[in-house]
Design a protein around this motif. Structure first.
Motif, PDB file in Angstrom:
ATOM      1  N   ILE A 155      34.753  21.612   3.404  1.00  0.00           N
ATOM      2  CA  ILE A 155      33.291  21.557   3.349  1.00  0.00           C
ATOM      3  C   ILE A 155      32.843  21.000   2.003  1.00  0.00           C
ATOM      4  N   ARG A 162      25.356  16.111   3.924  1.00  0.00           N
ATOM      5  CA  ARG A 162      25.067  17.423   4.505  1.00  0.00           C
ATOM      6  C   ARG A 162      25.440  17.519   5.982  1.00  0.00           C
ATOM      7  N   GLU A 163      25.183  16.467   6.752  1.00  0.00           N
ATOM      8  CA  GLU A 163      25.477  16.518   8.188  1.00  0.00           C
ATOM      9  C   GLU A 163      26.984  16.569   8.449  1.00  0.00           C
ATOM     10  N   LYS A 166      28.211  20.015   7.657  1.00  0.00           N
ATOM     11  CA  LYS A 166      27.893  20.976   8.716  1.00  0.00           C
ATOM     12  C   LYS A 166      28.858  20.837   9.895  1.00  0.00           C
ATOM     13  N   ARG A 169      32.006  22.419   8.860  1.00  0.00           N
ATOM     14  CA  ARG A 169      31.811  23.871   8.884  1.00  0.00           C
ATOM     15  C   ARG A 169      31.987  24.422  10.296  1.00  0.00           C
ATOM     16  N   ASP A 170      31.479  23.707  11.292  1.00  0.00           N
ATOM     17  CA  ASP A 170      31.584  24.167  12.675  1.00  0.00           C
ATOM     18  C   ASP A 170      33.032  24.153  13.171  1.00  0.00           C
ATOM     19  N   LYS A 173      34.588  27.098  11.624  1.00  0.00           N
ATOM     20  CA  LYS A 173      34.070  28.304  12.287  1.00  0.00           C
ATOM     21  C   LYS A 173      34.860  28.591  13.558  1.00  0.00           C
ATOM     22  N   LYS A 199      27.502  30.868   6.967  1.00  0.00           N
ATOM     23  CA  LYS A 199      27.481  30.586   8.401  1.00  0.00           C
ATOM     24  C   LYS A 199      28.836  30.180   8.957  1.00  0.00           C
ATOM     25  N   ASP A 315      24.807  28.681   1.550  1.00  0.00           N
ATOM     26  CA  ASP A 315      24.276  28.152   2.803  1.00  0.00           C
ATOM     27  C   ASP A 315      23.983  26.669   2.630  1.00  0.00           C
ATOM     28  N   LEU A 316      24.582  25.835   3.484  1.00  0.00           N
ATOM     29  CA  LEU A 316      24.373  24.392   3.403  1.00  0.00           C
ATOM     30  C   LEU A 316      22.916  24.004   3.622  1.00  0.00           C
ATOM     31  N   ASP A 317      22.165  24.847   4.311  1.00  0.00           N
ATOM     32  CA  ASP A 317      20.761  24.545   4.585  1.00  0.00           C
ATOM     33  C   ASP A 317      19.840  24.940   3.429  1.00  0.00           C
TER      34      ASP A 317
END
Length: 516
Positions: A155, A162-163, A166, A169-170, A173, A199, A315-317
């Motif tokens: 990450i 950023r996209e 993410k 990250r998924d 996850k 997340k 948090d990436l957001d």
């Protein structure tokens, strides 16, 4: 002092088989296994996380011969050997979701070969991971140990996009979510990283996971305490200045005793000179851009206050500079404040290495004067030493002339008083001068104070809109009586008022006065 190891030889084995320095951290191995099953530890890069993970691995593999003379030799059940799955994300830069999936499958394949287990779902990373755990348990008739080093590096490698970050990250996850329903088959799970991403299912799904990052009882699990340093490296330190070594490399704290960065200590003893060894291993450009984007007032780096949730998760957001600065190791905990159930942490630089090096990078980025910085720093030090205020003024004019005009076209930085102070602060700190930002007195707050031998220089900044200069900055210093704080402690006190033109974007007024 890191060296590439031969294939099949672990870092812990290498250290134990040759006359390397080793600080015995094995009491923590016994304590972790005795107290729980699922753990997460965050520490900055090159702080000993990987070595500790490998220490855990060799212990669970039952390699008693590597632990002779260490605490664990007599505090471990060596009659039992466990199957160990070791995933390491630290060895490669991964740029994109597909690249990450390919790398995970490679890691799983290596573990299959090591354990002598073959998975049928070789192309499905999450299913393959689950199958590897179940088949290892079945083959060895023992619960499985899972060790994941630098779990978050994929990450962080893509954090500027950023996209993409993410999407990565998924993937992670999904990968880590495999662990939750397999509790009955797991003996021990230990994951390390630099950041705690809120997340990732690692933290939302594994309710039983214990985060020991800010835990006083595990505060010294990585790094060297003062006692460990002097005990293990005593012979090499005999002719060294311990106070200066401490000033340069000590000071990291996670609610426990201040620690030395191992990477710095080992390279200092090898090279025999003070140098920012750790800092030069990598400075995230994303962090520098974030500080500018947020209009972060750099002098606040000396004394920040943060809540436990701010420094505890990422948090990436919603990325905050304080969070990132703490997690990468540029700030550390200096004090804990508890008020009616609220826990606050005072953050500051850990040591001289980080303070000087970070501010040099910030100054070069803010002004694009990286090639000129050494020359300007030398001239500034000479100006302070010689009390040459004209030379000081010329240095400052060169400094602010280096600010890219593009920046002023894109924003209102030229009206932002703190921006000019931030540039000056970063310049002074990067020059190695002793600087006190936002120097508090009983009369108010001085913008910047510079201490030099038996002299003190007090600076005040103002941004002016018109063409006329009125020496308001100097007048404020005198009217507020800020200098009284230093009367009797310093032989000479100088007041310097600097006014910036919002139109000319440089120094418009420069006034100084000696008080005694």
């Amino acid at each position: 002092m890191e060296k590439k190891l031969p294939i099949g030889i672990s870092s812990f084995e290498k250290i134990r088989s040759e006359p390397y320095y080793y600080v015995d951290k094995t009491p923590f191995v016994a304590k972790l296994v005795e107290e729980g099953t699922y753990y997460f530890l965050s520490r900055p890069r090159r702080f000993g996380k990987s070595l500790f993970v490998d220490t855990l691995k060799q212990a669970f593999l039952g390699r008693k011969e590597l632990f002779q003379g260490l605490y664990l030799e007599k505090h471990w059940d060596w009659s039992v050997k466990y199957p160990v799955i070791h995933i390491d994300f630290g060895g490669r830069t991964l740029k994109g979701e597909e690249h990450l999936i390919t790398y995970i499958l490679e890691q799983l394949e290596k573990n299959q070969e090591t354990l002598g287990v073959s998975c049928s779902k070789k192309t499905q990373y999450d299913s393959c991971f689950e199958e590897l755990i179940l088949k290892s348990y079945e083959k060895y008739k023992q619960k499985v140990v899972v060790l994941v080093d630098e779990y978050d590096k994929p990450i962080l490698d893509c954090i500027e996009d950023r996209e993409t970050a993410k999407a990565i990250r998924d993937v992670l996850k999904n990968f880590y979510s495999v662990l939750k329903p397999l509790d009955a088959y797991l003996k021990f799970v230990f994951l390390t990283g630099v950041s705690k991403f809120s997340k990732v299912s690692l933290f939302s799904g594994l309710n039983q996971l214990r985060d020991i990052t800010i835990s006083k009882e595990y505060a010294t699990i990585c790094g060297y305490t003062q006692e460990e340093l002097e005990e293990v490296f005593g012979e090499e330190l005999q002719d060294k200045d311990l106070k200066l070594i401490k000033c340069w490399y000590n000071g990291y704290s996670w609610l426990g005793e201040p620690l030395y960065n191992p990477f710095d200590v080992l390279l200092y003893l090898e090279e025999k000179k003070f140098h920012p060894y750790w800092f030069e291993t990598g400075t995230p450009s994303f962090l520098i851009k974030l500080l500018l984007e947020k209009r972060f007032y750099l002098p606040e780096l000396e004394d920040l206050t943060a809540t436990d949730d701010l420094i505890g998760s990422f948090d990436l957001d919603y990325i905050e500079p304080e969070n990132l600065l703490f997690q990468v190791g540029y700030l550390t905990i200096k004090e804990t404040i508890e008020e009616e159930g609220l826990i606050l942490y005072k953050l500051s630089y850990p040591n001289k290495e980080v303070k000087i090096s970070l501010n040099r990078v910030l100054f070069s980025y803010f002004t694009q004067l990286s090639s000129e910085r050494p020359r300007l720093s030398l001239k500034m030090i000479e100006a302070v030493r010689e009390r040459d205020f004209e030379k000081m003024k010329k240095v400052l004019e060169s400094l602010y002339a280096g600010i890219p005009h593009d920046w002023f076209r894109k924003n209102e930085l030229f009206r932002y008083e703190g921006y000019y102070a931030s540039c000056f602060y970063a310049f002074l700190c990067g020059s190695g001068l002793e600087v006190i930002p936002e120097d508090i007195t009983n009369k108010g707050q001085i913008d910047l104070t510079v201490l030099y031998r038996e002299r003190v220089y007090l600076f005040e900044f103002k941004v002016v809109e018109g063409e006329e200069t009125e020496a308001k900055a100097l007048a404020q210093l005198k009217e507020k009586g800020y200098h009284k704080k230093y009367e009797g402690s310093f032989k000479e006190i100088y007041l310097i008022g600097i006014e910036f033109s919002s139109g000319g974007r440089n120094i418009k007024g420069y006034f100084w006065e000696k008080l005694n």
